[in-house]
Design an enzyme around this catalytic site. Structure first.
Site, PDB file in Angstrom:
ATOM      1  N   GLY A  11       0.796  -1.078  -0.166  1.00  0.00           N
ATOM      2  CA  GLY A  11       0.010   0.123   0.038  1.00  0.00           C
ATOM      3  C   GLY A  11       0.701   1.281  -0.021  1.00  0.00           C
ATOM      4  N   SER A 125      -4.210   6.827  13.576  1.00  0.00           N
ATOM      5  CA  SER A 125      -4.473   8.099  13.149  1.00  0.00           C
ATOM      6  C   SER A 125      -4.871   9.389  13.837  1.00  0.00           C
ATOM      7  CB  SER A 125      -5.353   7.862  12.055  1.00  0.00           C
ATOM      8  OG  SER A 125      -6.117   8.914  11.453  1.00  0.00           O
ATOM      9  N   TYR A 150     -14.284   4.358  10.451  1.00  0.00           N
ATOM     10  CA  TYR A 150     -13.095   4.275  10.078  1.00  0.00           C
ATOM     11  C   TYR A 150     -12.050   4.417  11.416  1.00  0.00           C
ATOM     12  CZ  TYR A 150      -8.280   5.727   9.120  1.00  0.00           C
ATOM     13  OH  TYR A 150      -7.031   6.002   9.237  1.00  0.00           O
ATOM     14  N   LYS A 154      -9.890   2.754  14.462  1.00  0.00           N
ATOM     15  CA  LYS A 154      -8.459   2.785  14.798  1.00  0.00           C
ATOM     16  C   LYS A 154      -8.566   3.089  16.504  1.00  0.00           C
ATOM     17  CE  LYS A 154      -6.302   2.974  11.020  1.00  0.00           C
ATOM     18  NZ  LYS A 154      -5.363   1.775  10.748  1.00  0.00           N
ATOM     19  N   ASN A 199      -9.110  11.639  -0.829  1.00  0.00           N
ATOM     20  CA  ASN A 199      -8.050  12.557  -0.195  1.00  0.00           C
ATOM     21  C   ASN A 199      -7.788  13.754  -1.255  1.00  0.00           C
ATOM     22  OD1 ASN A 199      -6.969   9.667   1.078  1.00  0.00           O
ATOM     23  ND2 ASN A 199      -7.717  11.307   2.491  1.00  0.00           N
ATOM     24  N   SER A 216     -13.011  20.432  -5.955  1.00  0.00           N
ATOM     25  CA  SER A 216     -13.940  21.335  -4.976  1.00  0.00           C
ATOM     26  C   SER A 216     -13.349  21.326  -3.617  1.00  0.00           C
ATOM     27  CB  SER A 216     -15.294  20.051  -4.765  1.00  0.00           C
ATOM     28  OG  SER A 216     -16.056  19.981  -6.025  1.00  0.00           O
TER      29      SER A 216
HETATM   30  C1  WQD Z   1      -7.882  17.041   3.776  1.00  0.00           C
HETATM   31  C2  WQD Z   1      -8.450  18.218   3.724  1.00  0.00           C
HETATM   32  C3  WQD Z   1     -10.908  18.326   3.265  1.00  0.00           C
HETATM   33  C4  WQD Z   1     -10.744  16.408  -0.595  1.00  0.00           C
HETATM   34  C5  WQD Z   1      -8.557  11.418   6.170  1.00  0.00           C
HETATM   35  C6  WQD Z   1      -8.555  10.668   7.365  1.00  0.00           C
HETATM   36  C7  WQD Z   1      -7.208  10.428   8.093  1.00  0.00           C
HETATM   37  C8  WQD Z   1      -6.580  10.113   7.004  1.00  0.00           C
HETATM   38  C9  WQD Z   1      -6.366  10.893   5.991  1.00  0.00           C
HETATM   39  C10 WQD Z   1      -6.410   7.501   6.367  1.00  0.00           C
HETATM   40  C11 WQD Z   1     -10.002  18.350   4.381  1.00  0.00           C
HETATM   41  C12 WQD Z   1     -10.422  18.933   2.095  1.00  0.00           C
HETATM   42  C13 WQD Z   1     -10.453  16.980   0.463  1.00  0.00           C
HETATM   43  C14 WQD Z   1     -11.330  17.349  -1.733  1.00  0.00           C
HETATM   44  C15 WQD Z   1     -11.205  19.097  -0.217  1.00  0.00           C
HETATM   45  N1  WQD Z   1      -6.997   8.611   6.572  1.00  0.00           N
HETATM   46  N2  WQD Z   1     -10.701  18.214   0.656  1.00  0.00           N
HETATM   47  N3  WQD Z   1     -11.582  18.577  -1.278  1.00  0.00           N
HETATM   48  O1  WQD Z   1     -10.148  14.193   6.044  1.00  0.00           O
HETATM   49  O2  WQD Z   1      -8.042  15.211   6.724  1.00  0.00           O
HETATM   50  O3  WQD Z   1      -8.407  12.783   6.623  1.00  0.00           O
HETATM   51  O4  WQD Z   1      -7.727  11.116   5.333  1.00  0.00           O
HETATM   52  O5  WQD Z   1      -4.945   7.206   6.518  1.00  0.00           O
HETATM   53  O6  WQD Z   1      -7.238   9.469   9.090  1.00  0.00           O
HETATM   54  O7  WQD Z   1      -9.463  11.232   8.500  1.00  0.00           O
HETATM   55  O8  WQD Z   1      -7.940  13.977   4.616  1.00  0.00           O
HETATM   56  O9  WQD Z   1      -7.289  14.455   2.232  1.00  0.00           O
HETATM   57  O10 WQD Z   1      -9.593  13.629   2.788  1.00  0.00           O
HETATM   58  O11 WQD Z   1      -8.931  16.049   3.223  1.00  0.00           O
HETATM   59  O12 WQD Z   1     -11.396  20.409   0.143  1.00  0.00           O
HETATM   60  O13 WQD Z   1     -11.748  16.864  -2.779  1.00  0.00           O
HETATM   61  O14 WQD Z   1      -8.904  18.476   2.470  1.00  0.00           O
HETATM   62  O15 WQD Z   1     -12.272  18.963   3.458  1.00  0.00           O
HETATM   63  O16 WQD Z   1     -10.119  19.778   4.954  1.00  0.00           O
HETATM   64  P1  WQD Z   1      -8.550  14.317   6.138  1.00  0.00           P
HETATM   65  P2  WQD Z   1      -8.568  14.643   3.278  1.00  0.00           P
END
Ligand code: WQD
Length: 335
Positions: A11, A125, A150, A154, A199, A216
């Site tokens: 991964g 996490s 999720y 954890k 992400n 977005s």
């Molecule tokens: C980051 C920021 C979104 C996508 C999660 C899990 C964490 C880990 C990482 C697994 C946020 C914003 C995102 C998009 C956006 N998971 N965003 N437009 O949610 O902080 O963490 O993923 O290992 O445990 O909680 O990460 O990358 O999804 O978002 O504006 O298309 O980007 O709102 O503020 P997140 P993310």
């Protein structure tokens, strides 16, 4: 040479950690069921280090297969990445997440108990903190009710490990990741989101590459400087190196409790708009984005207090956000 089992080793974070383990002189055996990655990652790891890790395609939800593996492999330490990790998906498939993330953990710990194996590193996490009351987030911050299945897997995983360490004198460390991003400098391994990226960074790079029409931005009405949410984006290679540091702490018996946990981040928060600006600078591309409503379950801000990890693990991040974004862009162009 000590033999380390890396579950989920093909991964995103797993593959970068396998590279650093091999570079640090460990013998590596990977278990990965390929449900969220591709077998080609194994060859890429081999190209980077010149050493092909031993690999087994095992579903860790099958107790007997887990037992058979340990019957045939003498293991000196385990880094357990294998888990489903999509926050949104976990809300629609809770039982799949509990069966996989908790079931596989229990089966591995049972083998460690029965065979008196030791040195367990758990992929946790910062999501366990939810929206922390104070920033930066220290290890003393309270674990809050998980906002997603999720995140709950954890939290439950850490509790299971803690109780197992106490009952069976196992030694374990949970690393509470902030937001892992970027790719190896060789551009041979990186983040491989299958389908539409959940992400931020893979969505950014795919938008810049023209695979997505526009990014977005989920909300600009947060109580932050520019209204967009703040996260601690850590280069995946720095994160991988933290696993080596944690493993060596256990192997050298420098741990102070049977179960320890550390926040692994850069210590700096960046907003979504700051990331977009940094990406445009790093890539030379202008990014097409629009502001939309908040995403359900998102928190306003999270970034790590890295003091404990820096001192106890004798580890700190070496790469900047710009370097991480540049590596992510190079990786995207490669693919
Ligand atoms: C980051 C920021 C979104 C996508 C999660 C899990 C964490 C880990 C990482 C697994 C946020 C914003 C995102 C998009 C956006 N998971 N965003 N437009 O949610 O902080 O963490 O993923 O290992 O445990 O909680 O990460 O990358 O999804 O978002 O504006 O298309 O980007 O709102 O503020 P997140 P993310």
């Amino acid at each position: 040479m000590k033999k380390i089992l890396v579950t989920g080793g093909l991964g995103f974070i797993g593959s970068h950690t396998v590279v650093e383990l091999q570079n640090s002189g460990f013998d590596v055996v990977i278990i990965d069921d390929l449900s969220k990655t591709r077998i080609s990652v194994l060859d890429k790891i081999t190209e980077i280090t010149g050493k092909k890790p031993d690999y087994h395609n095992i579903d860790l939800r099958v107790k007997n297969d887990v037992k058979n593996f340990f019957d045939n492999n003498k293991i000196d330490g385990i880094i357990h990445f294998a888990a489903f990790k999509a926050v949104g998906e976990s809300m629609h498939k809770p039982l799949d997440y509990y069966e996989n993330n908790i079931g596989s953990l229990v089966y591995i710990l049972q083998e460690m108990r029965d065979r008196k194996l030791d040195n367990f590193i758990f992929s946790s996490s910062c999501t366990v903190y939810g929206q922390a009351d104070e920033l930066p987030i220290t290890e003393n911050a309270p674990v809050k009710t998980a906002e997603s299945t999720y995140g709950n897997t954890k939290q439950i995983g850490e509790e299971i490990i803690k109780e197992t360490c106490k009952a069976h004198l196992l030694n374990a460390i949970a690393l509470r990741y902030f937001n892992p991003i970027g790719a190896h400098e060789s551009v041979k391994i990186g983040e491989l989101p299958l389908g539409v990226p959940q992400n931020l960074i893979p969505f950014v790079t795919q938008t810049a590459a023209g695979i997505r029409t526009e990014l977005s931005v989920f909300g600009n009405d947060y109580p932050t400087e520019d209204g967009t949410a703040v996260r601690d984006y850590i280069h995946v290679v720095d994160l991988a190196k933290a696993h080596i540091a944690a493993l060596q702490r256990l192997i050298n018996k420098n741990n102070k409790q049977n179960f320890e946990f550390f926040n692994v981040g850069t210590g700096t928060g960046s907003s979504v708009l700051e990331v977009i600006k940094a990406f445009e600078k790093a890539s030379g591309k202008s990014l097409n984005y629009k502001i939309v409503g908040r995403r359900e379950g998102d928190i306003t801000a999270a970034y790590a207090d890295t003091t404990i990890a820096n001192t106890e693990l004798n580890w700190k991040t070496e790469k900047t956000l710009d370097e991480a974004l540049e590596s992510a862009w190079k990786w995207q162009q490669q693919n």
